[in-house]
Structures are given as C-alpha cells and as structure tokens.
Design a protein around this motif. Structure first.
Motif: not given
Length: 420
Positions: A136-146
């Motif tokens: 699960v990540y933010e703004d469609g960016d997998q570098q922003k993992l939640v």
C-alpha cells in the motif's frame, strides 16, 4: 571515505528492500491493519486460486484526512524473496488499484479515516499460486510505501497428513511440541525433492516461529516423509495473555482501571514472570486480535482508541537486557515501537501503546544484552500442553518455472491433535 559511504548506502538500501517483503508499517499514523479471508475475521490471509474467495483489508489513518492510497501485489518465493517476475506475468488485470472506499470515524475522541478494500476484484486478480506481498503506497508512487502485508494464494495439488508428538529430546519433552508429517505429491512431476518442493511450518501465524524443510528424510513412492528425530521441534511456549477492551465504559478481563479526559487511558493489570511456573490452562486466540466495540454498532468507524499501559515484573533489570510486548497486532516484532522502559523505582518494565477497541492477545519477549537473541520463554515459560495452531505451507516449483507456487496447505491444532 567514498568507499565507506557506498557501503553505508548499500546497507540501508538492503535493509529497506528486505523490509518490503515482510509485514511492515512505514507511517506512524497508520493503525489497526487487518487482512484476512472474508469468511472469518482474523483468519490467515489465504485464498484459493481462481475461486470465489475474497480477502478483506482494513486500516485506519489517524491524521483524520483522506489520502490517495494505492495497492498492488508482488509474487514471492517460499522465503519471501521477490520472484523477479513482471507484474503483467502474475496479475491478470491491472497492475495496481486505488483504494477509494473509506469512512470517517463517528463519535470517537480519536478522529480517523477507515479504509477498506475487498479483493481479488475486477482490477487486481492474481494469476499464479504462491506467496504475495501486498504493498500500500501513496499517490501511485511505490517509493512512498505506507505498509506491506503477506498473503497466500493456494493451488491445492498435494495432500498433507501431520501429527504432533512430544520432543524426542528428553530435556525438552515437557516444553516442546514436535511435528511429523507426510506430503503426497500424487501426479506432480518431482525430479528432485530437495529443489522442487519445500515445506514451511509456522506456529500461530508467526514468521518468527517457523521452520523451513528443504528435503524429506524418507521418500516412499509419491510420499515425502518428514520425521527426522531432531527436526521441526518447536517450543510449546505458554498460553497468551489477553485483555478485553470491547467497552471503555466498564472494565473487563485484564484491565485494572479506565480513565477518561481528552481521550481514553486503560491501565492493565501488572503482569508477572511466568517462567518456572506450572502450566495453567487459559483460553486465548493464539496471539490474534479482533477489533470490536460493545458500545457501538460498527467497530470499523465507531470503535475508539485508547492509551493502553502495560507493566511487567520481569524479575530482571535493564542492565541484563530489554523487554518487549508483542502479538499479531504488531506482527510479533520486538522493535522500538514495542519496547518497554525499565522503572528502577518499581522494578518493572512499562510502556504505553495506542490501540483500538477490541480483544488483544499479547506476550513478552526478552532480548538479553549478552546474546542479543529474542526469546519469549525467558518471561513466559514453555509447556508441551500449550494450545497452538500450526500451519504447513507446501511450495512446488514446476519444471522449467521461474517461480514457486503454493501447492498445499494444512493447519493442525494441538487442542485436537488432528487436521482441521
């Protein structure tokens, strides 16, 4: 200096990458993550391939503001390493989906947004059986993992029979539980059992209490027999401690006092060191937790959060080691978030965790300063009589395939000592 910085960068890059393939949370505001088969709350997040089975994912964002959360799946091998397949190879439809189903909390002191999805759905459909990491990540960016969560897709192609017996080691016969099992692979093409099939045994859904079997000790026709006298010997551990926080209006099991000011505070009873004490039966949920609210109608959005205070008379001090409180609610992880602090005045270890209303199993883990090894039996003790569930995962690599599939699964309980 440049060489040192490169080594440091590679170390942190490896640590970050490794975390992506386990149950991890990367945002402090994300709480109460649940992932289970829709048929039963709290169950193993496993579905059968190409079936009507569904998984439910739910979590809270304590910022109280909506965010653009997305999710995807990545195929992994038996040891939770990436299978290094392109998403289009193991997903039938799209490669990611947005989480658009959310609700705001209602009538709670702690404001939050509850997100929930049910899948597989029209957008996310796994094509192969095997282990999957849900990201699960933010703004469609997998570098922003939640956060990340493990799940299982089963294509049942083998049968399993297992039994639980006392340890063959005389010193452990009163404390350990040993598993013997047989896998019948039927018509599957098995050229080399040591490379084509692996079996992972897990106690109570705990990855920290698991053993990987790489090859059988006996092969008889289509049967692979795993009954080595020294293998698959687990500490029985103890029944989990638990507290009941379904109501914040009145106390229940495990709770000493409930306070209310700008929010709720719950003081649990002081726990004691159980190592060396005789076995005592206590009903538990084998480390699980359930979000429940007796004071409302929908615990997903009307269950409140409380500051829960833990304390343990561990009969130890901070000079000897560190104590942690763990359960499925925090992925059984002894880390900075689950660490207790030593209070020299009382001689107890204490901590506070922010938890949503419900029923929680927990236990204490000790990490000795000398060995640096995590061991829950130091505080909890270990008994052969303890009720545990064991999960057996059978992985199979088809000839010429670049991935492992989950070809069999069986759960066995010490309570009945029979497959169920």
């Amino acid at each position: 200096m440049q060489k040192y910085l490169l080594v440091l960068f590679l170390f942190f890059f490896y640590q970050s990458s490794a975390q992506q393939y386990t149950d991890s949370v990367y945002r402090a505001n994300i709480k109460s993550i649940e992932l289970y088969n829709q048929s039963k709350a709290g169950s193993l997040p496993a579905i059968n391939l190409n079936s009507g089975d569904k998984l439910v994912l739910g979590f809270d964002d304590l910022t109280g503001q909506t965010s653009n959360f997305y999710y995807t799946l990545e195929h992994c091998d038996a040891l939770w390493n990436s299978s290094r397949l392109a998403p289009a190879e193991y997903l039938q439809s799209f490669t990611e989906d947005q989480i658009i189903n959310y609700k705001y909390s209602s009538g709670t002191y702690q404001k939050y947004v509850h997100y929930e999805i049910i899948f597989p759905n029209a957008n996310i459909i796994p094509k192969y059986a095997g282990n999957y990491i849900l990201k699960v990540y933010e703004d469609g960016d997998q570098q922003k993992l939640v956060f990340t969560r493990k799940l299982y897709v089963l294509n049942s192609r083998v049968s399993v029979a297992a039994t639980i017996v006392p340890s063959n080691n005389v010193q452990h016969r009163q404390t350990n539980q040993k598993l013997n099992f047989t896998v019948d692979f039927g018509q599957l093409r098995i050229q080399n059992p040591a490379t084509d099939m692996r079996v992972l045994i897990m106690q109570n859904y705990r990855s920290d209490a698991s053993i990987l079997n790489r090859e059988p000790n006996i092969i008889r026709g289509t049967q692979l027999i795993y009954n080595n006298v020294n293998a698959n010997d687990f500490a029985g551990r103890n029944e989990f401690r638990y507290f009941d926080m379904r109501s914040l209006k009145a106390g229940a099991h495990g709770i000493n006092r409930i306070y209310r000011d700008t929010g709720f505070s719950v003081q649990l009873n002081t726990d004691i060191n159980r190592n060396g004490q005789p076995y005592e039966f206590q009903f538990d949920n084998n480390g699980n937790f359930f979000i429940l609210n007796q004071d409302g109608s929908d615990p997903r959005v009307d269950a409140d959060y409380a500051r829960v205070f833990f304390s343990i008379d561990a009969r130890k001090s901070a000079t000897e080691g560190s104590a942690y409180v763990i359960g499925r609610f925090n992925n059984f992880k002894p880390d900075a978030n689950s660490a207790l602090k030593f209070d020299a005045a009382s001689g107890r270890f204490t901590t506070m965790l922010l938890l949503k209303q419900g029923v929680y199993d927990y236990e204490y883990v000790w990490i000795d300063n000398a060995t640096k090894q995590a061991d829950d039996t130091v505080i909890e003790g270990s008994h052969y009589e303890t009720g545990n569930d064991y999960q057996l995962f059978i992985y199979y690599r088809p000839p010429g395939a670049r991935w492992e599939e989950l070809a069999g699964f069986q759960q066995i309980s010490t309570a009945k000592n029979q497959n169920r």
